[in-house]
Design a protein around this motif. Structure first.
Motif, mmCIF file in Angstrom:
data_model
loop_
_atom_site.group_PDB
_atom_site.id
_atom_site.type_symbol
_atom_site.label_atom_id
_atom_site.label_comp_id
_atom_site.label_asym_id
_atom_site.label_seq_id
_atom_site.Cartn_x
_atom_site.Cartn_y
_atom_site.Cartn_z
ATOM 1 N N ASP A 1 -0.775 -2.992 7.131
ATOM 2 C CA ASP A 1 -1.198 -2.462 8.419
ATOM 3 C C ASP A 1 -0.771 -1.004 8.507
ATOM 4 O OD1 ASP A 1 -2.060 -5.015 9.017
ATOM 5 O OD2 ASP A 1 -0.275 -5.514 10.175
ATOM 6 N N TYR B 1 0.016 2.281 10.871
ATOM 7 C CA TYR B 1 0.428 2.725 12.197
ATOM 8 C C TYR B 1 0.529 4.244 12.177
ATOM 9 C CZ TYR B 1 1.661 -2.124 13.002
ATOM 10 O OH TYR B 1 1.609 -3.489 13.149
ATOM 11 N N ALA C 1 -5.197 -2.777 11.371
ATOM 12 C CA ALA C 1 -4.675 -3.968 10.712
ATOM 13 C C ALA C 1 -5.424 -4.259 9.413
ATOM 14 C CB ALA C 1 -4.767 -5.170 11.641
ATOM 15 N N SER C 2 -4.665 -4.646 8.403
ATOM 16 C CA SER C 2 -5.206 -5.085 7.108
ATOM 17 C C SER C 2 -6.176 -4.077 6.512
ATOM 18 C CB SER C 2 -5.890 -6.452 7.247
ATOM 19 O OG SER C 2 -4.971 -7.409 7.709
#
Length: 95
Positions: A2, A4, A56-57
């Protein structure tokens, strides 16, 4: 993994930045099927907010692809300082 990304934004730029981030995240969702999110700290300091984009992912190499999309959108012109990038992986809680 993920992805950020956090940064500061002047309160006066927040509405315009929100629109641009929504456009970039919409692109990421459509092109890559990535679940995205946008958060900010509840407080402000000296007229600045801290924001965090969540992806995400993400696939391998996505960070560079995202950087190009962000540059094309002109997003960096609305933030105050650098975009700080960090990756996290899930931790299994099963023994």
């Amino acid at each position: 993994m993920d992805l950020y990304i956090y940064y500061r934004v002047l309160e006066k730029n927040a509405a315009a930045l929100r629109e641009q981030v929504a456009a970039v995240q919409g692109w990421a969702s459509q092109e890559y099927g990535i679940v995205t999110g946008l958060k900010r700290r509840p407080d402000e300091k000296d007229g600045r907010q801290t924001w965090m984009e969540i992806y995400a992912s993400v696939p391998s190499g996505f960070e560079a692809t995202l950087a190009r999309a962000v540059a094309q959108a002109g997003l960096t012109a609305l933030i105050d300082g650098p975009r700080n990038t960090e990756f996290f992986v899930d931790v299994s809680t099963c023994a």
